[in-house]
Structures are given as C-alpha cells and as structure tokens.
Design an enzyme around this catalytic site. Structure first.
Site, mmCIF file in Angstrom:
data_model
loop_
_atom_site.group_PDB
_atom_site.id
_atom_site.type_symbol
_atom_site.label_atom_id
_atom_site.label_comp_id
_atom_site.label_asym_id
_atom_site.label_seq_id
_atom_site.Cartn_x
_atom_site.Cartn_y
_atom_site.Cartn_z
ATOM 1 N N THR A 177 -12.234 4.922 4.134
ATOM 2 C CA THR A 177 -11.315 5.631 5.023
ATOM 3 C C THR A 177 -11.907 6.954 5.488
ATOM 4 O O THR A 177 -12.924 7.427 4.979
ATOM 5 C CB THR A 177 -9.992 5.915 4.300
ATOM 6 O OG1 THR A 177 -10.249 6.815 3.207
ATOM 7 C CG2 THR A 177 -9.387 4.622 3.758
ATOM 8 N N LYS A 236 -3.211 21.997 -8.546
ATOM 9 C CA LYS A 236 -2.757 23.004 -9.497
ATOM 10 C C LYS A 236 -2.072 22.329 -10.686
ATOM 11 O O LYS A 236 -1.260 21.436 -10.511
ATOM 12 C CB LYS A 236 -1.805 23.983 -8.820
ATOM 13 C CG LYS A 236 -2.460 24.832 -7.731
ATOM 14 C CD LYS A 236 -1.482 25.793 -7.117
ATOM 15 C CE LYS A 236 -2.154 26.635 -6.036
ATOM 16 N NZ LYS A 236 -1.202 27.583 -5.391
ATOM 17 N N TYR A 243 -10.670 9.794 4.935
ATOM 18 C CA TYR A 243 -10.596 10.727 3.809
ATOM 19 C C TYR A 243 -11.788 10.542 2.879
ATOM 20 O O TYR A 243 -12.380 11.516 2.413
ATOM 21 C CB TYR A 243 -9.290 10.552 3.039
ATOM 22 C CG TYR A 243 -9.143 11.578 1.942
ATOM 23 C CD1 TYR A 243 -8.495 12.785 2.171
ATOM 24 C CD2 TYR A 243 -9.701 11.369 0.682
ATOM 25 C CE1 TYR A 243 -8.388 13.754 1.174
ATOM 26 C CE2 TYR A 243 -9.608 12.323 -0.312
ATOM 27 C CZ TYR A 243 -8.945 13.509 -0.056
ATOM 28 O OH TYR A 243 -8.867 14.452 -1.041
ATOM 29 N N GLU A 244 -12.151 9.303 2.597
ATOM 30 C CA GLU A 244 -13.281 9.077 1.703
ATOM 31 C C GLU A 244 -14.570 9.608 2.323
ATOM 32 O O GLU A 244 -15.409 10.204 1.622
ATOM 33 C CB GLU A 244 -13.438 7.592 1.391
ATOM 34 C CG GLU A 244 -14.611 7.327 0.468
ATOM 35 C CD GLU A 244 -14.654 5.911 -0.048
ATOM 36 O OE1 GLU A 244 -14.015 5.642 -1.083
ATOM 37 O OE2 GLU A 244 -15.320 5.070 0.589
ATOM 38 N N GLU A 277 4.507 5.132 3.927
ATOM 39 C CA GLU A 277 3.905 6.422 4.240
ATOM 40 C C GLU A 277 4.976 7.362 4.805
ATOM 41 O O GLU A 277 5.568 7.069 5.838
ATOM 42 C CB GLU A 277 2.779 6.240 5.265
ATOM 43 C CG GLU A 277 2.174 7.528 5.786
ATOM 44 C CD GLU A 277 1.563 8.365 4.656
ATOM 45 O OE1 GLU A 277 2.038 9.517 4.477
ATOM 46 O OE2 GLU A 277 0.652 7.867 3.974
ATOM 47 N N GLU A 318 0.855 -1.184 0.000
ATOM 48 C CA GLU A 318 0.000 0.000 0.000
ATOM 49 C C GLU A 318 0.890 1.232 0.000
ATOM 50 O O GLU A 318 1.724 1.414 0.903
ATOM 51 C CB GLU A 318 -0.946 0.031 1.192
ATOM 52 C CG GLU A 318 -1.872 1.241 1.137
ATOM 53 C CD GLU A 318 -3.094 1.156 2.048
ATOM 54 O OE1 GLU A 318 -3.728 2.205 2.266
ATOM 55 O OE2 GLU A 318 -3.399 0.049 2.539
ATOM 56 N N ASP A 321 9.778 7.639 1.642
ATOM 57 C CA ASP A 321 9.449 7.797 0.233
ATOM 58 C C ASP A 321 9.334 6.428 -0.446
ATOM 59 O O ASP A 321 10.231 5.585 -0.329
ATOM 60 C CB ASP A 321 10.570 8.624 -0.419
ATOM 61 C CG ASP A 321 10.224 9.115 -1.818
ATOM 62 O OD1 ASP A 321 9.485 8.419 -2.535
ATOM 63 O OD2 ASP A 321 10.715 10.199 -2.185
ATOM 64 N N ASP A 355 -2.327 12.238 -2.812
ATOM 65 C CA ASP A 355 -2.346 13.696 -2.856
ATOM 66 C C ASP A 355 -2.669 14.141 -4.277
ATOM 67 O O ASP A 355 -1.967 13.786 -5.221
ATOM 68 C CB ASP A 355 -0.981 14.235 -2.430
ATOM 69 C CG ASP A 355 -1.012 15.731 -2.125
ATOM 70 O OD1 ASP A 355 -1.756 16.451 -2.811
ATOM 71 O OD2 ASP A 355 -0.296 16.167 -1.208
ATOM 72 N N ASP A 391 -11.059 10.737 -5.619
ATOM 73 C CA ASP A 391 -12.304 11.492 -5.774
ATOM 74 C C ASP A 391 -12.094 12.734 -6.636
ATOM 75 O O ASP A 391 -12.979 13.586 -6.719
ATOM 76 C CB ASP A 391 -12.837 11.906 -4.398
ATOM 77 C CG ASP A 391 -11.838 12.770 -3.640
ATOM 78 O OD1 ASP A 391 -10.647 12.397 -3.597
ATOM 79 O OD2 ASP A 391 -12.230 13.823 -3.084
#
Length: 237
Positions: free
Chosen positions: A216, A147, A218-219, A94, A69, A121, A143, A179
């Site tokens: 999650t 922009k 975030y979702e 992560e 993941e 990383d 992420d 999303d």
C-alpha cells in the site's frame, strides 16, 4: 459520563480516529453520494438497526465465503483482493471519509463486483455480523497510537479482539501488518489471549509478505522512512 447508551440505544463508544481531513474533490463527493449507498452490506447503524439484527450475508454474497478488511485506508489492498478472488465476498470497514472516497474511485476503475463497504466504526459492524460468519480478516497498518497512554486505543485490545473472535469462523485466518515494533509487541501479547494461534514457524513468516500481498501507499512511505514491515498471521482457535 454516567449514561452508558445513546438515546438511539447505541452504547457510548469513544472514537479517537479521524472521520474527515482535507476537503473532498467534486468527483469524490459524487462517489460517496452515488456509489456508497449501493455498496452497503445492510443496516449497520443503530438508527437503522436498533434491534441489532444480523446482516443477511448469505443473500448478500450468494453463500460465498466472506472476508473482512478492518480499516482499508485508501482501498488498494481491498480492491486488489476483490479482483484476485472474485469467488469470495469482501466487506471493507473504514471510518475516514477521505479514505472511503479514494477506495470508491479505485473501485470505479475495477471490474470487482464482490465488495461492500461500511463507512464507520468496526465495532458497530461487529454487532450485526453473524457469529462465525467471516472466513478471513485483515488489519493492515492500523493507527499505531504511539504514545503509551494511548495504547488502549489500538485495535489489538480486548474491546475489538473479542467481538472479532466471535464473528470469525473456527480456523479463520487473521492477518496483521504493521511497521511499528511496539505494535508488534502488543499484537503478539493480546491476540493469542483473545483466542488466536500465531502461525509463524521461522523469521520468514513475519518478514516476508503474503503471496497475494499488494503493498500500500502507507507501506511504501514506511519503507522510504526506514521502518520495517512485519506480517503476522494468526488462526482463530
């Protein structure tokens, strides 16, 4: 910068995300100090592995399939997968320290013992994963870098997708959830060019989550704000 490598031998890689935000609680600091070293997948960093020798995944997970993941956030999905599939090994990557600490707290409350963590990383991890060693990979709500001038920082670029393709087994599944409509666009443009087949046959295949999905934080935030999740499934060809 004219130099292309750090004095350790590491290539110069710009990192644009966050490593740490708000202050950690004492309990989270304890998780990082006490649990994180024990969960290492092996020597990943250039300081500890300057020769970039491959990790010994067979010894680490006893010959089981290994899933990856990339950017596990607070760790809800990673821990859920570890609990749901005890017969596979999972590596979570992560760089955001607060997210790592959150995941470690969840892992302390879990019976999962098949999870290892690289707090850094993903590109450094790709360096030392054996070719064709990963059976499934997840990229969940990465992420978006909204922009346009920052789109090159997204994960779905050749800099990340080419090494991911290398470490995945032929036929391995690659799941992407986002999303952000423009992230969907870039994913569908770039991932197939990197050697993946999109498996969708109809709208349900990107509108409905996978059967073993855990939504999650975030979702849930995205849904409250009216954004629509997309679930994209690819196969490494």
């Amino acid at each position: 910068m004219s130099e292309t490598r750090h004095q350790s031998g590491a290539p110069w890689r710009n990192f644009y995300g966050r490593f740490k935000a708000k202050g950690l609680r004492e309990s989270q600091i304890a998780y990082l100090e006490e649990d994180l070293p024990k969960l290492s997948p092996g020597p990943v960093g250039w300081d500890e592995n300057p020769e970039r020798e491959n990790l010994d995944l067979a010894s680490l997970f006893g010959g089981r399939d290994v899933w990856l993941e990339i950017g596990f956030g607070g760790g809800e999905h990673l821990v859920h997968q570890g609990e749901t599939y005890p017969n596979v090994g999972l590596i979570g990557c992560e760089p955001f320290v607060n997210g790592v600490a959150m995941m470690l707290g969840k892992l302390r409350q879990s019976e999962a013992t098949n999870i290892r963590v690289h707090a850094g990383d993903a590109r450094d991890l790709f360096d030392v994963l054996p070719e064709g060693s990963i059976s499934k990979a997840f990229l969940l709500y990465p992420d978006p870098w909204p922009k346009k001038r920052h789109h090159r920082r997204r994960f779905v670029t050749p800099e990340h997708l080419e090494p991911l393709h290398r470490v995945l087994k032929p036929g391995a599944e690659f799941r992407v959830a986002t999303d952000i409509p423009d992230y969907v666009r870039q994913t569908l443009e770039e991932v197939p060019k990197a050697g993946f087949d999109w498996l969708a046959e109809g709208p349900a295949d990107w509108r409905e989550p996978w059967g073993d999905w855990l939504s999650t934080r975030y979702e849930q935030k995205a849904l409250r704000e009216g954004r629509v999740p997309h679930y994209l499934t690819f196969r490494r060809n």
